[in-house]
Write a protein that holds these residues in place. Structure first.
Motif, mmCIF file in Angstrom:
data_model
loop_
_atom_site.group_PDB
_atom_site.id
_atom_site.type_symbol
_atom_site.label_atom_id
_atom_site.label_comp_id
_atom_site.label_asym_id
_atom_site.label_seq_id
_atom_site.Cartn_x
_atom_site.Cartn_y
_atom_site.Cartn_z
ATOM 1 N N TRP A 13 4.143 4.834 0.383
ATOM 2 C CA TRP A 13 4.387 6.141 -0.233
ATOM 3 C C TRP A 13 5.846 6.334 -0.612
ATOM 4 O O TRP A 13 6.148 6.993 -1.614
ATOM 5 C CB TRP A 13 3.902 7.267 0.677
ATOM 6 N N ASP A 14 6.757 5.773 0.168
ATOM 7 C CA ASP A 14 8.184 5.858 -0.195
ATOM 8 C C ASP A 14 8.418 5.238 -1.571
ATOM 9 O O ASP A 14 9.157 5.781 -2.401
ATOM 10 C CB ASP A 14 9.051 5.132 0.844
ATOM 11 N N GLU A 15 7.771 4.092 -1.819
ATOM 12 C CA GLU A 15 7.937 3.407 -3.105
ATOM 13 C C GLU A 15 7.236 4.156 -4.233
ATOM 14 O O GLU A 15 7.796 4.342 -5.316
ATOM 15 C CB GLU A 15 7.403 1.970 -3.019
ATOM 16 N N LEU A 16 5.986 4.581 -4.007
ATOM 17 C CA LEU A 16 5.230 5.265 -5.058
ATOM 18 C C LEU A 16 5.891 6.572 -5.473
ATOM 19 O O LEU A 16 5.924 6.915 -6.665
ATOM 20 C CB LEU A 16 3.796 5.535 -4.606
ATOM 21 N N LYS A 17 6.437 7.319 -4.513
ATOM 22 C CA LYS A 17 7.083 8.592 -4.837
ATOM 23 C C LYS A 17 8.347 8.396 -5.672
ATOM 24 O O LYS A 17 8.773 9.295 -6.384
ATOM 25 C CB LYS A 17 7.400 9.368 -3.556
ATOM 26 N N LYS A 18 8.921 7.190 -5.583
ATOM 27 C CA LYS A 18 10.071 6.859 -6.441
ATOM 28 C C LYS A 18 9.608 6.384 -7.812
ATOM 29 O O LYS A 18 10.427 6.110 -8.687
ATOM 30 C CB LYS A 18 10.895 5.736 -5.795
ATOM 31 N N GLY A 19 8.287 6.249 -7.988
ATOM 32 C CA GLY A 19 7.750 5.760 -9.256
ATOM 33 C C GLY A 19 7.677 4.255 -9.334
ATOM 34 O O GLY A 19 7.485 3.693 -10.413
ATOM 35 N N ASN A 20 7.828 3.585 -8.189
ATOM 36 C CA ASN A 20 7.806 2.117 -8.154
ATOM 37 C C ASN A 20 6.410 1.593 -7.833
ATOM 38 O O ASN A 20 5.660 2.240 -7.096
ATOM 39 C CB ASN A 20 8.775 1.587 -7.087
ATOM 40 N N ASN A 21 6.112 0.423 -8.355
ATOM 41 C CA ASN A 21 4.857 -0.241 -7.995
ATOM 42 C C ASN A 21 4.963 -0.705 -6.546
ATOM 43 O O ASN A 21 6.057 -0.811 -5.992
ATOM 44 C CB ASN A 21 4.598 -1.430 -8.918
ATOM 45 N N PHE A 22 3.837 -0.967 -5.937
ATOM 46 C CA PHE A 22 3.820 -1.456 -4.563
ATOM 47 C C PHE A 22 2.725 -2.492 -4.418
ATOM 48 O O PHE A 22 1.590 -2.263 -4.832
ATOM 49 C CB PHE A 22 3.564 -0.305 -3.594
ATOM 50 N N HIS A 23 3.079 -3.644 -3.862
ATOM 51 C CA HIS A 23 2.096 -4.663 -3.533
ATOM 52 C C HIS A 23 2.076 -4.791 -2.017
ATOM 53 O O HIS A 23 3.108 -5.085 -1.407
ATOM 54 C CB HIS A 23 2.453 -6.015 -4.168
ATOM 55 N N GLY A 24 0.925 -4.538 -1.441
ATOM 56 C CA GLY A 24 0.811 -4.632 0.010
ATOM 57 C C GLY A 24 -0.550 -5.173 0.391
ATOM 58 O O GLY A 24 -1.497 -5.111 -0.396
ATOM 59 N N ILE A 25 -0.648 -5.711 1.596
ATOM 60 C CA ILE A 25 -1.924 -6.187 2.110
ATOM 61 C C ILE A 25 -2.435 -5.170 3.122
ATOM 62 O O ILE A 25 -1.705 -4.779 4.041
ATOM 63 C CB ILE A 25 -1.779 -7.592 2.721
ATOM 64 N N VAL A 26 -3.676 -4.735 2.920
ATOM 65 C CA VAL A 26 -4.227 -3.615 3.680
ATOM 66 C C VAL A 26 -5.624 -3.954 4.210
ATOM 67 O O VAL A 26 -6.430 -4.550 3.497
ATOM 68 C CB VAL A 26 -4.317 -2.351 2.785
ATOM 69 N N LYS A 27 -5.869 -3.551 5.438
ATOM 70 C CA LYS A 27 -7.207 -3.652 6.022
ATOM 71 C C LYS A 27 -7.877 -2.295 5.868
ATOM 72 O O LYS A 27 -7.382 -1.288 6.373
ATOM 73 C CB LYS A 27 -7.117 -4.028 7.508
ATOM 74 N N ASN A 28 -8.980 -2.255 5.130
ATOM 75 C CA ASN A 28 -9.721 -1.021 4.910
ATOM 76 C C ASN A 28 -11.007 -1.005 5.730
ATOM 77 O O ASN A 28 -11.484 -2.054 6.167
ATOM 78 C CB ASN A 28 -10.070 -0.860 3.427
ATOM 79 N N MET A 29 -11.562 0.186 5.888
ATOM 80 C CA MET A 29 -12.806 0.337 6.641
ATOM 81 C C MET A 29 -13.876 0.996 5.783
ATOM 82 O O MET A 29 -13.666 2.067 5.215
ATOM 83 C CB MET A 29 -12.578 1.164 7.910
#
Length: 200
Positions: free
Chosen positions: A78-94
């Motif tokens: 969220w820190d990156e997105l709120k700056k308008g930056n793209n974000f690539h992350g690895i996430v475990k979803n349920m």
């Protein structure tokens, strides 16, 4: 209560240590408002998470958040997105069933003419099991343990130190471990950057 905004809360599932079976060549797509509330989910998203589209609309995207995920990763996101930056992350979803699925994210930030953020468009693709087991799970388990005992600030400091040791940002670290895996399985060199190729 407004008829336009009925109160509807989904019950959180109980986690099950089984992976969702899905077509990992497909791309999960969604669109949210600036607060992360779902406005659109494609059929792949619906199929993988197990919720119906009418259940997902206007729900916070964290409805699919897995409790194994350290909060610091989402803070970073969220820190990156709120700056308008793209974000690539690895996430475990349920999923709704309680089963899990691992994805790597790619975001597009839509803004108006004044630079105000209107929407987030997200694409997610499957992550190789070897990348998860070798790199991501050990790191995330450590971050989650630190958060449980000492809070998010402490896990953020640990993550910062971990990345400083590697002389990389989080996104660079994710790119490197994904790129390394794909080089070992597909040695053909391509001119485009890794994420551009992976999400194209």
């Amino acid at each position: 209560m407004s008829e336009n905004h009925p109160k509807f809360e989904l019950q959180r599932p109980i986690p099950i240590d089984k992976e969702v079976s899905w077509d990992k060549t497909q791309t999960i797509m969604s669109k949210t408002d600036p607060l992360g509330r779902i406005e659109y989910a494609n059929e792949v998203f619906i199929d993988v998470c197990g919720y119906e589209d009418y259940e997902l609309m206007s729900q916070p995207h964290n409805i699919i958040r897995h409790p194994d995920m350290p909060k610091v990763i989402f803070k970073h996101l969220w820190d990156e997105l709120k700056k308008g930056n793209n974000f690539h992350g690895i996430v475990k979803n349920m999923a709704k069933s309680g089963r899990y699925y691992w994805v790597i994210t790619d975001f597009e930030v839509a803004k108006d003419e004044n630079g105000k953020i209107l929407n987030y468009f997200s694409r997610r693709k499957a992550v190789p099991a070897e990348v998860v087991s070798k790199y991501i799970e050990p790191l995330y388990k450590r971050l989650l343990q630190i958060e449980t005992v000492s809070g998010v600030d402490a896990s953020e400091k640990y993550l910062k130190g971990f990345l400083e040791e590697k002389k990389k940002t989080y996104i660079e670290y994710i790119q490197d471990i994904m790129s390394e895996y794909h080089k070992s399985t597909n040695p053909v060199k391509e001119k485009k950057g890794f994420f551009a190729r992976f999400f194209s």
